[in-house]
Scaffold this motif. Structure first.
Motif, PDB file in Angstrom:
ATOM      1  N   ASP A  98      -1.880  10.943   3.706  1.00 13.08           N
ATOM      2  CA  ASP A  98      -2.876  10.074   3.563  1.00 13.08           C
ATOM      3  C   ASP A  98      -3.044   8.725   2.602  1.00 13.08           C
ATOM      4  O   ASP A  98      -3.794   7.927   2.540  1.00 13.08           O
ATOM      5  CB  ASP A  98      -4.255  10.723   3.498  1.00 13.08           C
ATOM      6  N   LYS A  99      -1.756   8.526   2.102  1.00 18.62           N
ATOM      7  CA  LYS A  99      -1.521   7.460   1.278  1.00 18.62           C
ATOM      8  C   LYS A  99      -1.224   6.098   2.013  1.00 18.62           C
ATOM      9  O   LYS A  99      -0.308   6.306   2.931  1.00 18.62           O
ATOM     10  CB  LYS A  99      -0.578   7.775   0.186  1.00 18.62           C
ATOM     11  N   SER A 100      -1.606   5.014   1.679  1.00 18.93           N
ATOM     12  CA  SER A 100      -1.287   3.529   2.353  1.00 18.93           C
ATOM     13  C   SER A 100       0.150   2.999   1.771  1.00 18.93           C
ATOM     14  O   SER A 100       0.726   2.470   2.564  1.00 18.93           O
ATOM     15  CB  SER A 100      -2.276   2.595   2.137  1.00 18.93           C
TER      16      SER A 100
END
Length: 98
Positions: free
Chosen positions: A19-21
């Motif tokens: 879920d990291k950009s």
């Protein structure tokens, strides 16, 4: 690069990066040398895959260094650090990373 770069690695870091950009990865204009791999450029799945794999390499290097220290031979390695040979997977052109 191959199509697997567009899938999660499934390693121990996959969940962390899911879920990291990862906005710090390079963006902008693509250099002509990268045109053959343009489908990976700026692709969030490919960026996460790279982060997952790089983190796994970091884990392994850390484990090797820990073992060298445990065996009290870390000081015997070239320039106080080991050299790691690596390849693109083709077996044709290995290179050394210090």
């Amino acid at each position: 690069l191959r199509g697997y770069q567009l899938e999660s690695s499934g390693n121990q870091h996959a969940e962390y990066y899911a879920d990291k950009s990862l906005d710090s990865f390079p963006g902008g204009a693509i250099h002509p040398w990268l045109y053959p791999n343009r489908q990976y450029f700026g692709n969030p799945v490919a960026i996460r895959r790279y982060a997952e794999e790089l983190s796994a390499i970091n884990d392994v290097v850390g484990a090797v260094m820990e073992k060298l220290n445990e065996l009290a031979v870390a000081h015997s390695t070239s320039s106080r650090r080991p050299d790691f040979a690596c390849s693109d997977g083709s077996g044709e052109s290995p290179w050394t990373v210090r």
